[in-house]
Design a protein around this motif. Structure first.
Motif, mmCIF file in Angstrom:
data_model
loop_
_atom_site.group_PDB
_atom_site.id
_atom_site.type_symbol
_atom_site.label_atom_id
_atom_site.label_comp_id
_atom_site.label_asym_id
_atom_site.label_seq_id
_atom_site.Cartn_x
_atom_site.Cartn_y
_atom_site.Cartn_z
ATOM 1 N N LEU A 42 71.942 -12.610 19.043
ATOM 2 C CA LEU A 42 70.539 -12.843 18.717
ATOM 3 C C LEU A 42 70.344 -14.315 18.407
ATOM 4 O O LEU A 42 71.154 -14.921 17.698
ATOM 5 C CB LEU A 42 70.139 -11.994 17.500
ATOM 6 N N SER A 43 69.266 -14.894 18.930
ATOM 7 C CA SER A 43 68.886 -16.259 18.596
ATOM 8 C C SER A 43 67.444 -16.266 18.115
ATOM 9 O O SER A 43 66.570 -15.626 18.712
ATOM 10 C CB SER A 43 69.038 -17.192 19.805
ATOM 11 N N ILE A 44 67.200 -16.970 17.022
ATOM 12 C CA ILE A 44 65.865 -17.110 16.455
ATOM 13 C C ILE A 44 65.540 -18.590 16.403
ATOM 14 O O ILE A 44 66.336 -19.396 15.909
ATOM 15 C CB ILE A 44 65.790 -16.496 15.044
ATOM 16 N N THR A 45 64.375 -18.971 16.912
ATOM 17 C CA THR A 45 64.011 -20.378 17.014
ATOM 18 C C THR A 45 63.078 -20.792 15.875
ATOM 19 O O THR A 45 62.482 -19.955 15.186
ATOM 20 C CB THR A 45 63.321 -20.663 18.349
ATOM 21 N N ASP A 94 75.052 -25.467 9.618
ATOM 22 C CA ASP A 94 75.539 -26.671 10.300
ATOM 23 C C ASP A 94 77.061 -26.742 10.285
ATOM 24 O O ASP A 94 77.652 -27.819 10.157
ATOM 25 C CB ASP A 94 74.943 -27.937 9.666
ATOM 26 N N GLY A 95 77.705 -25.582 10.383
ATOM 27 C CA GLY A 95 79.160 -25.529 10.413
ATOM 28 C C GLY A 95 79.810 -25.373 9.056
ATOM 29 O O GLY A 95 81.014 -25.112 8.972
ATOM 30 N N ILE A 119 68.823 -20.095 14.702
ATOM 31 C CA ILE A 119 69.782 -19.187 14.086
ATOM 32 C C ILE A 119 70.440 -18.384 15.201
ATOM 33 O O ILE A 119 69.748 -17.803 16.043
ATOM 34 C CB ILE A 119 69.092 -18.215 13.110
ATOM 35 N N ASP A 120 71.758 -18.342 15.218
ATOM 36 C CA ASP A 120 72.506 -17.568 16.203
ATOM 37 C C ASP A 120 73.317 -16.503 15.478
ATOM 38 O O ASP A 120 74.053 -16.802 14.537
ATOM 39 C CB ASP A 120 73.438 -18.467 17.022
ATOM 40 N N PHE A 141 73.428 -20.888 11.043
ATOM 41 C CA PHE A 141 72.152 -21.546 10.805
ATOM 42 C C PHE A 141 72.283 -23.015 11.205
ATOM 43 O O PHE A 141 73.231 -23.688 10.782
ATOM 44 C CB PHE A 141 71.761 -21.470 9.331
ATOM 45 N N LYS A 142 71.343 -23.499 11.989
ATOM 46 C CA LYS A 142 71.340 -24.898 12.403
ATOM 47 C C LYS A 142 70.054 -25.553 11.909
ATOM 48 O O LYS A 142 68.955 -25.076 12.178
ATOM 49 C CB LYS A 142 71.438 -25.033 13.925
#
Length: 678
Positions: A42-45, A94-95, A119-120, A141-142
């Motif tokens: 799932l990816s959320i933009t 962010d890692g 979000i992936d 989370f990015k």
């Protein structure tokens, strides 16, 4: 078609100078190649988060049937993927890995939705690159950076945003961003949230939900030299409020509330060197400091985490390889806020991993990977006096390692249909406990919460099968999965220790998603059915039980059972400047037998059948670009004031234990926001 062709072309382009923004986009494309569990990813933009005015974790995942958030109190919210709690997930910002929890009655993940770029989600154990301990899946989370926000040709910009929530609070945020040079950008962000107690669907006050939140974020990013990209960020978050002794339980009028404060500071450095097909190097280093001060016992808990991840991507003909090493160290300490005692645990994990992807034929993509993880755990308790009982220094130490494999395939039947099959393993050793648990939560006045010397790491095997369909206007995917988590580590109430391997957690289910585009309308529907059961090890309890449906009270930290979940809706583009949307979420009722531990310990005479009633909520949103600089958003959540306890929260046990009831969710909330961009 060749799935790796795009990646090869991207990596080839890195041999020439590339802007920071182009590099970030190319990096995102590289990360999209996955096979194991790809149909349930799932990816959320950022655009989706903006549309429905997300204010917390529950809002972020509102439209995902397989990801849920329990607890209406922000500080107590916990994320669940397929019924598995976030303590069994690998979650990064962010890692930077977000680990452990300060208190098992509060959540461990906090994030400002306005700050997120993407979000992936990887549901279930996946590929070797998912990180250590991802036995239930992973969430990445990015955050945004200046390059994401600047329009073409802009040197400087900013945004001021004011939001009003009818149920009940306000939010103000300011961001400024600009170019420090042709290749360097700086983003500064600050937000403040002031929430009063919310009201449920019947208009009754949900006590203990008022809180003040402040968040500051600074990120600088750019190119050190040609093909060398660096970003540095600092995030500081502070939440204060008068919370109950157990924030994830309902608070009755007149119940005591205790001033509490939760803080988190995260520092992250990300570096990329993009040289050629063989050398695409990524390095992440991070440090997180979090604390919780207050509660009924006026105690203080601190968790310090630091770590790194260094990986390289190589493209050789029709093959892509990602390989690297990651390391994380966690330390938790706690004690009375007055400093009368000090307890500490330390854990670390060193991982070495490799993941490969090969185009076997133009239609067949094969993935394969391996991880080696080495876990170390140590506990020290220095307790001069605890409720008048003298306890001397004690320690527990573990040192374990595990190897995990994964393999998957995706086969294009034709241009529209793709089938997939994946098998993945993951492992996790004993983690540091939450601050309250190591703070002398003793069951008989003499025992101490240490791990049994025979404790072994948890290991999971996850298998999934999927089918996807994609055409110009229609996309659909369906999957079935079966996950078996062996040697579950939990408080076993056995012998002279607390944490033991208590059995096997089995999760099986079915998911599907469908999206259809018709002119200016986007229709979507999703469904998730998950069955999560715990098979206890023989002899653990005096009473023998068949498989136990997991629940969030009895097995806090493991998971929660949820009824079948449906999500459906439609988005409509009124014109280029305005759009509106509508969605409905339906969760079916569920009955499960609970309180197995309570029966075994003699707290109650028989099992309790917990009923989780069904509920249906409706949400609306509208978005209007009044001018190029002025944006107006309106969202209405729980339109018809449904009164319900989310199935991912603690259930209602009031018939047996009067105070053990999960909090009701917020009733209707009209959210208005206006933002001005300059």
């Amino acid at each position: 078609m060749k799935k790796l062709a795009l990646v090869s072309a991207i990596c080839t382009s890195f041999s020439s100078p590339i802007s920071a923004q182009e590099l970030a986009k190319s990096k995102a494309s590289v990360e999209k190649i996955s096979v194991v569990g790809s149909a349930t990813n799932l990816s959320i933009t950022a655009e989706e988060i903006e549309q429905y005015q997300a204010s917390d974790l529950a809002d972020i995942f509102r439209h995902s049937p397989s990801v849920s958030v329990g607890g209406s109190v922000g500080v107590a919210q916990k994320i669940y993927i397929r019924g598995v709690e976030d303590s069994l997930l690998n979650i990064t910002v962010d890692g930077a890995q977000q680990t452990s929890t300060l208190f098992h009655h509060i959540g461990r993940v906090t994030i400002d939705p306005d700050l997120l770029q993407q979000i992936d989600v990887q549901a279930g154990a996946g590929e070797a690159t998912s990180g250590p301990g991802a036995i239930g899946g992973s969430i990445r989370f990015k955050t945004k950076d200046a390059q994401d926000l600047l329009n073409q040709g802009e040197q400087f910009g900013g945004r001021v945003k004011a939001s009003y929530f009818s149920n009940d609070g306000t939010r103000f945020s300011t961001s400024v961003y600009g170019k420090l040079s042709d290749t360097w950008g700086l983003l500064g962000y600050f937000s403040t949230v002031d929430r009063d107690n919310m009201e449920d669907g019947d208009g009754d006050t949900i006590y203990g939900t008022a809180a003040d939140q402040n968040m500051m974020f600074i990120k600088v990013s750019g190119e050190l030299a040609d093909n060398h990209h660096l970003s540095l960020s600092i995030e500081k978050r502070d939440e204060e409020g008068d919370f109950s002794a157990r924030p994830n339980w309902a608070v009755q009028e007149g119940d005591a509330l205790y001033p509490s404060e939760a803080k988190r500071d995260t520092y992250v450095a990300n570096y990329i060197f993009s040289h050629n097909n063989l050398l695409y190097l990524e390095a992440t280093a991070y440090k997180t400091e979090s604390s919780f001060n207050g509660g009924r016992f006026a105690w203080l808990a601190d968790i310090d985490t630091y770590g790194l991840d260094i990986r390289n991507t190589s493209i050789i003909d029709e093959h892509k390889f990602i390989y690297g090493v990651d390391y994380r160290n966690d330390e938790v300490s706690s004690g009375s806020a007055a400093g009368t005692k000090e307890n500490a645990e330390q854990g670390s994990v060193l991982g070495i991993y490799a993941q490969g992807y090969s185009d076997i034929t133009p239609q067949l993509l094969l993935s394969y990977g391996v991880r080696f993880d080495s876990y170390k755990f140590k506990q020290d308790i220095l307790l001069d006096e605890y409720y008048g009982t003298a306890i001397t220094e004690s320690a527990s130490s573990l040192d374990d390692s595990e190897v995990s494999f994964n393999i998957g395939l995706a086969y294009d039947i034709n241009d529209a249909w793709t089938v997939g099959l994946g098998y993945a393993e993951a492992a996790r050793g004993k983690q540091i406990g939450d601050g309250f648990t190591i703070d002398g939560y003793l069951y008989d006045g003499s025992d101490i919460p240490v791990a049994d010397e025979s404790l072994v790491p948890e290991t999971v095997a996850n298998i999934e099968a999927s089918i996807t369909y994609t055409s110009e206007n229609l996309s659909a995917k369906a999957s079935i999965y079966n996950s078996s988590l062996d040697d579950v580590i939990f408080e076993g109430y056995e012998g002279d220790s607390v944490y033991n391997n208590i059995g096997t957690l089995d999760t099986k289910g079915f998911e599907f998603d469908l999206a259809y585009r018709l002119n200016s309308f986007d229709f979507f529907i999703g469904f998730s059915a998950t069955d999560t059961e715990l098979d206890l090890r023989n002899g653990l309890y005096t009473v023998s039980y068949d498989a136990i449906d997991i629940n969030g009270y009895e097995f806090v930290g493991l998971g929660n059972s949820r009824g079948n979940t449906w999500v459906a809706g439609v988005d409509y583009d009124v014109n280029t400047d305005a759009k509106v949307g509508f969605s409905v979420t339906k969760v079916d009722s569920l009955d499960i037998d609970t309180l197995h531990q309570a029966v075994d310990l003699g707290w109650t005479d028989s099992l309790y059948t917990l009923n989780k009633p069904s509920y249906t909520t409706f949400d609306l949103y509208g978005q209007w670009n009044v001018t190029n600089s002025l944006l107006l958003n309106v969202a209405v959540t729980n339109l018809f004031n449904e009164l319900y306890i989310d199935h991912s929260s603690v259930g209602d046990y009031s018939e047996v234990f009067g105070t053990v009831v999960g909090p009701y969710e917020s009733g209707r909330d009209i959210r208005l926001s206006i933002s001005y961009q300059f």
